[in-house]
Design a protein around this motif. Structure first.
Motif, short mmCIF file in Angstrom:
data_model
loop_
_atom_site.label_atom_id
_atom_site.label_comp_id
_atom_site.label_asym_id
_atom_site.label_seq_id
_atom_site.Cartn_x
_atom_site.Cartn_y
_atom_site.Cartn_z
N THR A 105 0.83 -1.20 0.00
CA THR A 105 0.00 0.00 0.00
C THR A 105 0.87 1.25 0.00
O THR A 105 2.00 1.25 0.50
CB THR A 105 -0.93 0.04 1.23
N ARG A 106 0.31 2.31 -0.56
CA ARG A 106 0.98 3.60 -0.57
C ARG A 106 0.80 4.27 0.78
O ARG A 106 -0.31 4.41 1.28
CB ARG A 106 0.39 4.48 -1.67
N VAL A 112 6.24 3.32 1.08
CA VAL A 112 5.40 2.19 0.68
C VAL A 112 5.46 1.15 1.78
O VAL A 112 6.52 0.90 2.36
CB VAL A 112 5.89 1.59 -0.66
N SER A 113 4.29 0.55 2.09
CA SER A 113 4.21 -0.53 3.08
C SER A 113 3.99 -1.86 2.37
O SER A 113 3.34 -1.93 1.34
CB SER A 113 3.05 -0.29 4.05
N VAL A 114 4.55 -2.91 2.96
CA VAL A 114 4.27 -4.26 2.48
C VAL A 114 4.02 -5.16 3.68
O VAL A 114 4.73 -5.08 4.69
CB VAL A 114 5.42 -4.82 1.62
N ASP A 115 2.99 -5.98 3.57
CA ASP A 115 2.75 -7.03 4.56
C ASP A 115 3.58 -8.23 4.14
O ASP A 115 3.28 -8.92 3.17
CB ASP A 115 1.27 -7.39 4.60
N MET A 116 4.66 -8.47 4.89
CA MET A 116 5.61 -9.52 4.53
C MET A 116 5.14 -10.91 4.95
O MET A 116 5.84 -11.90 4.73
CB MET A 116 6.96 -9.22 5.19
N GLY A 117 3.95 -10.98 5.54
CA GLY A 117 3.45 -12.26 6.02
C GLY A 117 4.01 -12.58 7.40
O GLY A 117 4.93 -11.92 7.88
N PRO A 118 3.46 -13.58 8.06
CA PRO A 118 3.94 -13.93 9.41
C PRO A 118 5.32 -14.57 9.35
O PRO A 118 5.65 -15.26 8.39
CB PRO A 118 2.89 -14.92 9.92
N PRO A 119 6.13 -14.35 10.38
CA PRO A 119 7.43 -15.01 10.43
C PRO A 119 7.28 -16.49 10.72
O PRO A 119 6.29 -16.92 11.33
CB PRO A 119 8.14 -14.30 11.59
#
Length: 267
Positions: A105-106, A112-119
């Motif tokens: 998302t902007r 810019v943001s990114v959801d990198m997923g759960p570790p």
């Protein structure tokens, strides 16, 4: 063969983007090594190849400069998202990767943001060589380990400026506990919302920054009870923000900036 490219950076973490949507993908380990050479090629910390994808706006394939593949790269993912959001005129986009679908998302400004997923926190998914508690490894300095799609090992230290990262990193990267090698970070906790981070990157050496390393360092700091859910990470090349609630995806936010565009020649 000629390959148009764009070069960008995120807090000093430089990467190139090669858009092959609608075309064949010529990138091999040999070509990645050639392009990644800072004397005879372009030079980068990561290469992102943008490909067609039925499940998302595009699929991104990542390469290290030594010609090895990696599942994800937080900086290059955000760079690709920035370009494709500009192209589509949208404020969000979903990208495919070897780690799965990544929602970007902007944010304000050029962030810019990114959801990198759960570790991944269990020993087998890091991966480690044998079963153990990944929060405290049996290595001098008692680091923690996790995976953000690539393996990470985090040391908590009093003063990161006092460390010779180039001397320490190579042997830790290939420590027998890490059969797939590992990224190595050294974290100085300034307070519960701020850390100073220096990095030895698997397959790349000492970068000015790394998105996935920032995420993993914060995840391991939260697991140790040292950090809050939202942390500003100061790398050698600048700062990013990492958020993790201890259960869901890790959100990485920071600036991405273009450097140049050009054409690479392959003989």
């Amino acid at each position: 063969m000629t390959l148009p490219f764009v070069k960008m950076h995120a807090h000093g973490d430089d990467f190139i983007i090669i858009d092959r949507r609608g075309e064949d993908n010529p990138i091999t380990a040999q070509i990645a090594r050639h392009l990644g050479n800072r004397r005879t090629g372009i030079g980068f910390n990561q290469l992102a190849v943008v490909l067609d994808c039925e499940e998302a706006a595009a699929r991104v394939q990542f390469w290290n400069p030594d010609g090895t593949r990696l599942q994800t790269c937080g900086s290059a993912t955000r760079g690709v998202a920035d370009r494709l959001m500009h192209e589509a005129g949208t404020q969000s986009i979903v990208l495919g990767s070897d780690r799965g679908l990544l929602t970007c998302t902007r944010a304000d400004g050029q962030r810019v943001s990114v959801d990198m997923g759960p570790p991944s926190l269990d020993w087998a998914s890091v991966p480690l060589a044998r079963a153990m508690d990944t929060c405290v490894l049996p290595i001098d300095g008692q680091p923690a380990a996790c995976s953000m799609g690539n393996p990470h090992c985090t040391f908590f230290v009093e003063d990161v400026t006092a460390l010779d990262i180039e001397a320490m990193g190579p042997s830790l990267e290939v420590h027998p506990l890490f059969p797939a090698r590992t990224n190595v970070h050294f974290v100085q906790v300034l307070d519960r919302g701020h850390i100073r981070l220096r990095i030895w990157e698997r397959g790349g050496g000492v970068p000015l920054g790394s998105g996935s390393c920032c995420c993993a360092a914060v995840v391991n700091g939260i697991r140790r009870g040292l950090l809050d859910e939202r942390v500003e990470v100061q790398c050698d090349g600048g700062a990013v923000t990492v958020q993790w609630d201890g259960r869901g995806g890790v959100i990485l936010t920071g600036r991405v900036e273009p450097i140049m565009q050009g054409t690479a020649y392959l003989y």
